[in-house]
Scaffold this active site. Structure first.
Site, short mmCIF file in Angstrom:
data_model
loop_
_atom_site.label_atom_id
_atom_site.label_comp_id
_atom_site.label_asym_id
_atom_site.label_seq_id
_atom_site.Cartn_x
_atom_site.Cartn_y
_atom_site.Cartn_z
N ARG A 28 20.14 -3.99 1.82
CA ARG A 28 20.47 -2.66 1.33
C ARG A 28 21.25 -1.93 2.43
O ARG A 28 21.09 -2.23 3.60
CB ARG A 28 19.21 -1.86 1.01
CG ARG A 28 18.57 -2.27 -0.29
CD ARG A 28 17.52 -1.27 -0.73
NE ARG A 28 16.45 -1.10 0.20
CZ ARG A 28 16.13 0.06 0.79
NH1 ARG A 28 16.82 1.16 0.55
NH2 ARG A 28 15.11 0.13 1.63
N GLU B 160 21.62 11.39 2.27
CA GLU B 160 21.52 9.93 2.36
C GLU B 160 21.44 9.31 0.97
O GLU B 160 20.59 9.69 0.16
CB GLU B 160 20.27 9.57 3.18
CG GLU B 160 20.08 8.08 3.35
CD GLU B 160 18.93 7.73 4.29
OE1 GLU B 160 18.74 8.42 5.32
OE2 GLU B 160 18.21 6.77 3.98
N TYR C 12 13.51 -6.20 9.29
CA TYR C 12 13.64 -4.80 9.70
C TYR C 12 12.85 -4.60 10.99
O TYR C 12 11.66 -4.90 11.05
CB TYR C 12 13.14 -3.82 8.63
CG TYR C 12 13.26 -2.42 9.16
CD1 TYR C 12 14.50 -1.77 9.19
CD2 TYR C 12 12.18 -1.78 9.74
CE1 TYR C 12 14.64 -0.52 9.76
CE2 TYR C 12 12.31 -0.52 10.32
CZ TYR C 12 13.55 0.09 10.31
OH TYR C 12 13.69 1.33 10.90
N ARG D 102 -3.50 10.24 2.71
CA ARG D 102 -4.44 10.72 3.73
C ARG D 102 -5.33 11.80 3.12
O ARG D 102 -4.80 12.76 2.56
CB ARG D 102 -3.69 11.30 4.92
CG ARG D 102 -2.87 10.26 5.64
CD ARG D 102 -2.13 10.92 6.78
NE ARG D 102 -1.20 9.98 7.38
CZ ARG D 102 -0.19 10.33 8.16
NH1 ARG D 102 0.01 11.60 8.44
NH2 ARG D 102 0.62 9.41 8.66
N ASP E 270 11.96 -1.71 13.98
CA ASP E 270 12.13 -0.40 14.59
C ASP E 270 12.62 -0.63 16.02
O ASP E 270 12.51 -1.73 16.56
CB ASP E 270 10.80 0.35 14.59
CG ASP E 270 10.64 1.21 13.35
OD1 ASP E 270 11.67 1.70 12.83
OD2 ASP E 270 9.50 1.40 12.91
N ARG F 74 0.84 -1.19 0.00
CA ARG F 74 0.00 0.00 0.00
C ARG F 74 0.88 1.24 0.00
O ARG F 74 2.05 1.20 0.40
CB ARG F 74 -0.93 -0.01 1.21
CG ARG F 74 -0.23 -0.17 2.55
CD ARG F 74 -1.24 -0.28 3.67
NE ARG F 74 -1.92 0.97 3.93
CZ ARG F 74 -1.45 1.93 4.72
NH1 ARG F 74 -0.30 1.79 5.34
NH2 ARG F 74 -2.11 3.05 4.90
N ARG G 98 17.40 11.71 0.47
CA ARG G 98 16.89 12.72 1.40
C ARG G 98 18.05 13.43 2.10
O ARG G 98 19.18 12.94 2.09
CB ARG G 98 15.93 12.11 2.41
CG ARG G 98 16.42 10.84 3.05
CD ARG G 98 15.32 10.20 3.89
NE ARG G 98 15.81 9.00 4.54
CZ ARG G 98 15.18 8.34 5.50
NH1 ARG G 98 14.03 8.77 5.93
NH2 ARG G 98 15.70 7.25 6.02
P1 FDA Z 1 21.49 -3.25 15.88
O1 FDA Z 1 21.91 -3.37 14.47
O2 FDA Z 1 21.15 -1.91 16.40
O3 FDA Z 1 22.64 -3.87 16.80
C1 FDA Z 1 23.35 -5.03 16.48
C2 FDA Z 1 24.74 -4.93 17.06
O4 FDA Z 1 25.42 -6.19 16.91
C3 FDA Z 1 25.62 -3.90 16.37
O5 FDA Z 1 26.11 -2.98 17.31
C4 FDA Z 1 26.77 -4.73 15.77
O6 FDA Z 1 28.02 -4.07 15.78
C5 FDA Z 1 26.79 -5.95 16.66
N1 FDA Z 1 27.38 -7.14 16.04
C6 FDA Z 1 27.05 -7.70 14.86
N2 FDA Z 1 27.83 -8.78 14.61
C7 FDA Z 1 28.67 -8.90 15.67
C8 FDA Z 1 29.73 -9.81 15.99
N3 FDA Z 1 30.06 -10.82 15.17
N4 FDA Z 1 30.39 -9.64 17.14
C9 FDA Z 1 30.09 -8.63 17.98
N5 FDA Z 1 29.09 -7.73 17.72
C10 FDA Z 1 28.40 -7.86 16.58
N6 FDA Z 1 14.19 2.45 14.41
C11 FDA Z 1 13.22 3.31 14.86
O7 FDA Z 1 12.46 2.95 15.76
N7 FDA Z 1 13.10 4.56 14.33
C12 FDA Z 1 13.91 5.02 13.33
O8 FDA Z 1 13.76 6.15 12.88
C13 FDA Z 1 14.91 4.13 12.85
N8 FDA Z 1 15.74 4.52 11.85
C14 FDA Z 1 16.64 3.62 11.33
C15 FDA Z 1 17.45 4.01 10.26
C16 FDA Z 1 18.34 3.10 9.72
C17 FDA Z 1 19.21 3.51 8.56
C18 FDA Z 1 18.43 1.78 10.24
C19 FDA Z 1 19.32 0.76 9.63
C20 FDA Z 1 17.66 1.42 11.32
C21 FDA Z 1 16.75 2.33 11.87
N9 FDA Z 1 15.97 1.97 12.95
C22 FDA Z 1 15.03 2.85 13.41
C23 FDA Z 1 16.10 0.62 13.58
C24 FDA Z 1 17.14 0.56 14.73
O9 FDA Z 1 18.35 1.12 14.39
C25 FDA Z 1 17.59 -0.87 15.10
O10 FDA Z 1 17.56 -1.59 13.92
C26 FDA Z 1 16.77 -1.54 16.10
O11 FDA Z 1 16.88 -0.85 17.30
C27 FDA Z 1 17.21 -2.99 16.23
O12 FDA Z 1 18.29 -3.13 17.12
P2 FDA Z 1 19.17 -4.46 17.16
O13 FDA Z 1 19.72 -4.53 18.52
O14 FDA Z 1 18.39 -5.61 16.67
O15 FDA Z 1 20.28 -4.26 16.05
#
Ligand code: FDA
Length: 388
Positions: free
Chosen positions: A257, A311, A359, A179, A361, A175, A288
């Site tokens: 991506r 970005e 993905y 609005r 949040d 979708r 953006r």
């Molecule tokens: P996250 O990716 O935050 O943490 C994983 C960690 O594991 C990383 O620090 C990494 O270094 C570590 N790691 C990986 N492999 C490892 C290894 N082998 N050994 C040791 N460490 C390792 N959310 C929202 O609510 N509002 C928003 O506006 C946004 N905006 C946004 C923009 C972009 C570009 C992205 C990519 C994501 C967002 N998010 C978001 C989502 C948010 O950043 C995040 O994805 C969630 O909080 C998920 O958190 P995690 O702990 O799952 O992963």
């Protein structure tokens, strides 16, 4: 080894598990991260020259309708009253986003009522009525009509995927929100705001517990006190890194991506008047521009300079930060195979954005970590069902 539980990754998923295990169960928790900081992608820091807080891995806006998550996060930070609003710059004119009655009336140089606007968009979307769109381009036209789709969605999506929408599967979008009123708040959630003293202060408070040891610059797959070869089979592991990496890509690479962020400090007070401006036309390579001062209008930031970030979006290659799952049918097949392999790792729980190839949040990552804690970790340590 001086830990009852090892958490790989200090993003919101890993930190929520660590905080709960330490506070509620009194466990000793080691949190490992390969980066030089905690917080995963939500990490922010103050830009050196201006002191303006920048979100290092792209803009992060907190919003949720989940009461439990809202109560939980408020233990660590207060939130401002920030409400996210996005604008889009198309052919030299700025429109409000997501597409709403303001966007529509400006675009068609009209003063339509909600009913009239609905009828017009239905008529324009009727161009492909009764067909089964096979690509994203046709799907977009069928959802909101060609004029709005081509102005605001077509090239923006093409830039996000570096692929002509005619060559993208229709299923990427189900979708496109339109609005038929003047509401241009980006999120519809009950709660929204930004952490009053920044993301890093919030994140540090979650990890601030005598039972939590944070080990930075440490990859789980390297040798070390909490590396894979030392801890597997010794204590439960919560793994929030990429699931394909865990299994040495045995079933192939999952596709992601990524984004590139180009930061610039400009010697002016205000560059664009809002925190996010989309660029939906083909002539700008970026998707953006973020201007970070606008996330905190309540702060007394310098008037002499501002920080912007352009970005750019592209497919991730090995070594890039994986950001958004591409999720092709091929990826979904691989993911199923990885889930089977994960079931065999009895003392390891896979969670978070990278560990589940989903993905999430921030509020979703926190909510799902709280559920994993309740359903798996707490029972394991309190005489209920064991992990292994
Ligand atoms: P996250 O990716 O935050 O943490 C994983 C960690 O594991 C990383 O620090 C990494 O270094 C570590 N790691 C990986 N492999 C490892 C290894 N082998 N050994 C040791 N460490 C390792 N959310 C929202 O609510 N509002 C928003 O506006 C946004 N905006 C946004 C923009 C972009 C570009 C992205 C990519 C994501 C967002 N998010 C978001 C989502 C948010 O950043 C995040 O994805 C969630 O909080 C998920 O958190 P995690 O702990 O799952 O992963």
């Amino acid at each position: 080894m001086n830990a009852d539980l090892v958490v790989v990754g200090s993003g919101f998923f890993g930190l929520t598990i660590a905080e709960r295990a330490a506070t509620e169960l009194g466990l000793k928790v080691a949190v490992l991260d390969r980066r030089h900081h905690i917080g995963g992608n939500a990490y922010s820091e103050n830009e050196a020259q201006t002191g303006i807080e920048v979100h290092r891995y792209g803009a992060h806006l907190f919003h949720t309708s989940n009461e439990r998550v809202w109560d939980y996060v408020n233990r660590f930070t207060k939130f401002t009253s920030y409400q996210h609003k996005v604008y889009t710059s198309h052919k030299g004119e700025v429109y409000p986003m997501p597409i709403n009655l303001g966007t529509i009336n400006q675009f068609f140089r009209s003063a339509m009522s909600p009913t009239e606007a609905k009828a017009l968009i239905a008529e324009q979307a009727g161009e492909l009525a009764g067909t089964d769109p096979q690509n994203l381009n046709d799907k977009g036209i069928q959802l909101i009509g060609r004029p709005l789709y081509e102005a605001f969605i077509k090239h923006y999506t093409g830039k996000q995927w570096q692929t002509d929408p005619k060559d993208l599967p229709a299923e990427i979008i189900s979708r496109l929100p339109v609005r038929y009123n003047y509401d241009n708040r980006y999120f519809n959630d009950t709660y929204e705001g930004l952490p009053v003293d920044g993301y890093t202060a919030w994140i540090e408070r979650m990890a601030d517990h005598p039972n939590i040891e944070v080990v930075l610059n440490s990859d789980f797959f390297d040798d070390g006190e909490y590396g894979r070869s030392s801890v597997l089979g010794q204590v439960p592991v919560i793994y929030t890194g990429p699931v394909d990496r865990y299994f040495d890509y045995a079933e192939g690479d999952l596709s992601w991506r990524t984004i590139d962020l180009e930061e610039e400090v400009l010697p002016i007070e205000d560059f664009q008047g809002c925190s996010v401006m989309n660029y939906p036309d083909a002539d700008a390579a970026f998707t953006r521009i973020h201007e970070f001062r606008h996330f905190h209008p309540e702060r007394d930031y310098t008037k002499d300079a501002t920080v912007i970030m352009r970005e750019f979006s592209r497919f991730a290659e090995k070594g890039d930060e994986p950001y958004y799952p591409v999720n092709t049918s091929d990826d979904r097949q691989k993911l199923l195979a990885y889930r089977d392999l994960a079931k065999g790792e009895k003392s390891v729980l896979f969670g978070g954005r990278l560990g589940t190839y989903k993905y999430l949040d921030m509020h979703m990552a926190i909510g799902s970590a709280l559920s994993m804690f309740d359903n798996k970790i707490k029972p394991h340590f309190t005489g209920g069902a064991k992990l292994e």
